[in-house]
Structures are given as structure tokens and as C-alpha cells.
Design an enzyme around this catalytic site. Sequence first.
Site, PDB file in Angstrom:
ATOM      1  N   ASN A   1       0.804  -1.223   0.000  1.00 57.56           N
ATOM      2  CA  ASN A   1       0.000   0.000   0.000  1.00 57.56           C
ATOM      3  C   ASN A   1       0.835   1.271   0.000  1.00 57.56           C
ATOM      4  OD1 ASN A   1       0.589  -0.997   2.715  1.00 57.56           O
ATOM      5  ND2 ASN A   1      -0.492   0.828   3.422  1.00 57.56           N
TER       6      ASN A   1
ATOM      7  N   SER B   1     -11.234  -4.899   0.125  1.00 59.48           N
ATOM      8  CA  SER B   1     -11.788  -3.693   0.739  1.00 59.48           C
ATOM      9  C   SER B   1     -12.560  -2.909  -0.315  1.00 59.48           C
ATOM     10  CB  SER B   1     -10.652  -2.834   1.305  1.00 59.48           C
ATOM     11  OG  SER B   1     -11.156  -1.595   1.743  1.00 59.48           O
TER      12      SER B   1
ATOM     13  N   THR C   1     -26.651  -8.674  11.469  1.00 56.99           N
ATOM     14  CA  THR C   1     -27.495  -8.340  10.321  1.00 56.99           C
ATOM     15  C   THR C   1     -26.660  -7.710   9.211  1.00 56.99           C
ATOM     16  OG1 THR C   1     -29.395  -8.005  11.751  1.00 56.99           O
ATOM     17  CG2 THR C   1     -29.478  -6.972   9.577  1.00 56.99           C
TER      18      THR C   1
ATOM     19  N   CYS D   1       2.920  12.992  11.401  1.00 58.00           N
ATOM     20  CA  CYS D   1       3.472  14.300  11.712  1.00 58.00           C
ATOM     21  C   CYS D   1       2.460  15.190  12.411  1.00 58.00           C
ATOM     22  CB  CYS D   1       3.959  14.981  10.446  1.00 58.00           C
ATOM     23  SG  CYS D   1       2.726  15.002   9.164  1.00 58.00           S
TER      24      CYS D   1
END
Lengths: 414, 129
Positions: free
Chosen positions: A162, A209, A249, A333
Site C-alpha cells: 500500500n 476492501s 445483520t 506528523c
Amino acid sequence: MKPSAGRRPIYMDHAATTPVDPLAAQAMAGCLTADGVFGNPASAGHAWGDAAAFRVDSARRQVAALANADPAGVIWTSGATESINLAVLGVVRFAMARGRGRHVITARTEHSATLAACAQLEREGARVTYLVPGTDGAIPVQAVLDALRDDTVLVSLMHVNNETGVLHPVRETAAHLAEHPAVFHVDAAQSAAFLSLDVGWGVDLLSLSSHKFYGPKGVGALYVRHRPRLRLQPLMFGGDQEQGMRPGTLAVHQLVGMGEAAALVLQRRDADRWRLDGLTRRLEQGLLDLEGVVINGRAERAPHILNVSFIGVHGESLALALEGIGLSLGSACTSASATASHVLRAMGVADGLALASFRFSLGRWTREEDVDEVLARVATALAEQRRRTTVWADYRSGTPVADLYGTDAGEAAG
Amino acid sequence: MTGRAAWSAEVRRHFRLARGAGEPGPGGQRFGHGAAGAVSWGTQVRIGVTLDQAGHIVDLSWRCYGCPATQAACSWLAATVPRMHREQAAAVTATAMAEALALPAERLGPLIVVEDALRDALQSAGMND
């Protein structure tokens, strides 16, 4: 987003998340209100429940098709983090409880979901081998094979990193693992939108995803090999939804959105891949034309991610100068003390260069003029920042990069 | 890879202006050059000051390796200390810079490096007396 100083905002952070495709959003909207498919898919026997179950089944087939998988193996989750946790914890806990082994192989460059799940397994008594990448970011297949032990129960690797976009040869790895009883899990969160996947290669578990491929956030899927059936220990307990692997659900609108997004990916994956490959190469060449730019991850990469370090600047300062472009800075940062990326550190990139690294990730609606505009803004900001910095002055005076940043920076900078 | 810090309007203004940024060099009667910090610390600052015969600062220039707060502090110094006497400038502290730039306490670290570089430069200029 809020525009900056009158400049057109340009989003180049598609590896972080993508906007929902309008067609997917439209499909989702049809599953919310009284005039749509709002029923509970577990409510068999009335029209509302049956309609919802039909839409869920359809979405399941659409998502399975991304990886040429049996829809019966698709388990809905809340996203890749849950999918990865269910895969990693589920396989190893199941095996350890039955004395079938307790060794896991993964890599130092994996997503924090995998690394944190492995750390939890270590606390529970598992043994984990963390493979170290080369300076090019790649994990050699041979390193995976060399780490295999008789008690190895899981190999978990990401298809596309990634941060750097570096590819792992899933098909080749799966072929070599075929003779070993270890389960092979692939985190495909970053690759599903662009690269062909086929669980038939020998992938036992596959994490997906939705929001990485123009579907909604909050939904993902874990493919679990269905024939022969791979058994996992669930993370949660409740109803019998998702074969008892993931009770609760089902969020029909989310699943329908993910399914629609998956169908769109299948329609345009090859075209998107080649178009983005061309744009990313244009960006890479334009950045390399600027002096003192280091590509992080020089192995084969996915078409949409480019990670570079800029010699002679402080990452936070260049990030502020580039405000208005949606980029990921390679450091945390928000406080005074920045932390270098664990991925770049594992590749041997010096902290100073890792802290000045930026991930550009292009997407479905990125245009050539966006790339050119970003290149122009980076060139201007970089020149101004370098005019201000000690490090650039020293670099131009002949100080080697390794001396400026220490450790193996020279090698990484090539 | 995570989000970015929220900077105050004063930091943003000085970051944009970057008063005094560039190579410090001999620019007048008496010149002092100071340095502090290191790249490995995340902050490195070099400051040059030019004094007149009476010990007043004529000009301050700088280069640094640091976050926007560091750059803003250097710019603020370049806008603030000219016309100050050397001794008055030597009394400028990191805390004063933080207040002027509306920076939180956790950003004091890099500003202390700026303060050290300023004092080093002023001391260096004094050695030519």
C-alpha cells in the site's frame, strides 16, 4: 475538500480511499428507504426479506467474480482490516487449538492490520517469521519457501504494497506452496481494482476492501476456500449469518454498493490499468527530471502507486508547500516527533529520506493535465524549499547522500 | 502515512514569506555565522547575522532543515531582530518565538535549535570586535 489559495485541488491519494462510483452510490440509495430494498436478508418468507437476500446474493456473486471465486466462499466484513484479522487470527487459532502447528510467515512490509494480528498471535504462543524485503521493496518467493517449516500453518502476504505499490508474485508463490499444508492468505486490498486475481492459483484466503475500488467505506469481504472447506475460528459470536463466521445483520446497502463497484471494476480493469500505468510513468519521469528524487520501490509495481523521497527537504515542510494536492506523506506528523514509515525502514531507506517521502496514487478520474499540474507545483515547491534548506546546500556542495542522512541512504538513493 | 499538523495563521504567513531565507553570507561590517541541530534530530539551523559598528543587527539570513514551525521561526527572527542591539537579540528565546507564532508547547524543541543557532551567530559576530 477546502481549496487552498485559489488553486484547484487535485486528489492523488487513491491508495488511501476512492470516491464511490456514482453507479454504486445509486444502487446503494435503492436499498435504504421504504420504497427500496430495505428488508433484512435473514427474514426469509416475506417479500421484503427475500428481495434483500436476492440483492445480497447478487452482490456476493459480483464480488466473487473479482477473483474468479466460488460465491459461497465470500464472507462479508467491515473492511480489509476485519478480513485480515479474521483470516490471520482465525486460521492460526483454529490450528493451534488442535495442535496442528503455530508458525506464521509474513513480511515486515505488510499492512499494520496483518502485523498487529501477528503480534497478537505471538502473545498467544504463535511463532512468526517476518520476511525482510530487498532495497527494491520486493519479497523474493524463495525467501518465503526458505522460511517454511513443518509447523507453518499460514503464509500471509499482500498482493500490492500500500505504500510503495510493489507487487508480490502471488501466482508463483501459490504454486510453490501447493505441496505444503500451510494456508495462503493474500491481502488484495490495493490490487483488486487493477490486477487480475484468481483464487484458483492456490489462494486459500483473500481479503478485499470496497472503498479501495470505488465502493463505500465500512464494507469488505474475505474469501475463504470453500472446496475443500477451510475452517476458521470466528472473531465474533452471534447469529448464523455468513456461515457463523461473521454474525450480525447484513448491511444490504453497503454490500450492494461493493457489489456494484466490483462489477464496474471487472468491466474496466484492464483499461484502467493501462491508462493509469501510462499516467504514473509520466509522473515518475517528470519527478525524476527534477534533481535529487529517489524512487522507493523499484521492483515491479502496481499501476496506480508511486512513492518517492525528495533529497534536501523536510517532509512536513514540503507537504505544507504542496497543500491543495491530496498526497500521503511518509510520516506521522501530527506531533513534534515524526515517525518514519515501517515499510521504507524495512527496505533500508534512511529515516531522513523516509520522512521526506510522498505517495502519489492515481485513480479512475485522474487526468493527464492533473499529472502535469502536480509536476509543475512540485517543481516550484521543491525549488523554494531547497533554497531554504541546509541539507540541499550541503548536497549541492558535494556531500554524499549517505553522509547527509546516515545508514544505507546512499544505496537506497542509488 | 497519516494526517498533517494544523498550523497557525502566523506560522503559515511566515512559512509563505520566508523572510531572510537563503545562503547566509558576509553582508556588512561585521558578520557572524551560527549553527545548531542535526539532520538526525530532525532540525538543523544555520543563521548569519550582520552587525553595524554600534552592534545593531542589520540583517539576518538563514537556512534550515526543519518543519514549518522551524522555517516560520527563522523567518520571524529575520523580520524581528534587525535594528535590535546584539545583546537584546541574544535575549530572544524559543518561548518568545512560540508565543509570536501561536505554537503549542510540543513544538518548542525545534525552536530551541533556532534559539541556539541565533546565539551562536551573535557570539561569532562578537568575536570580531
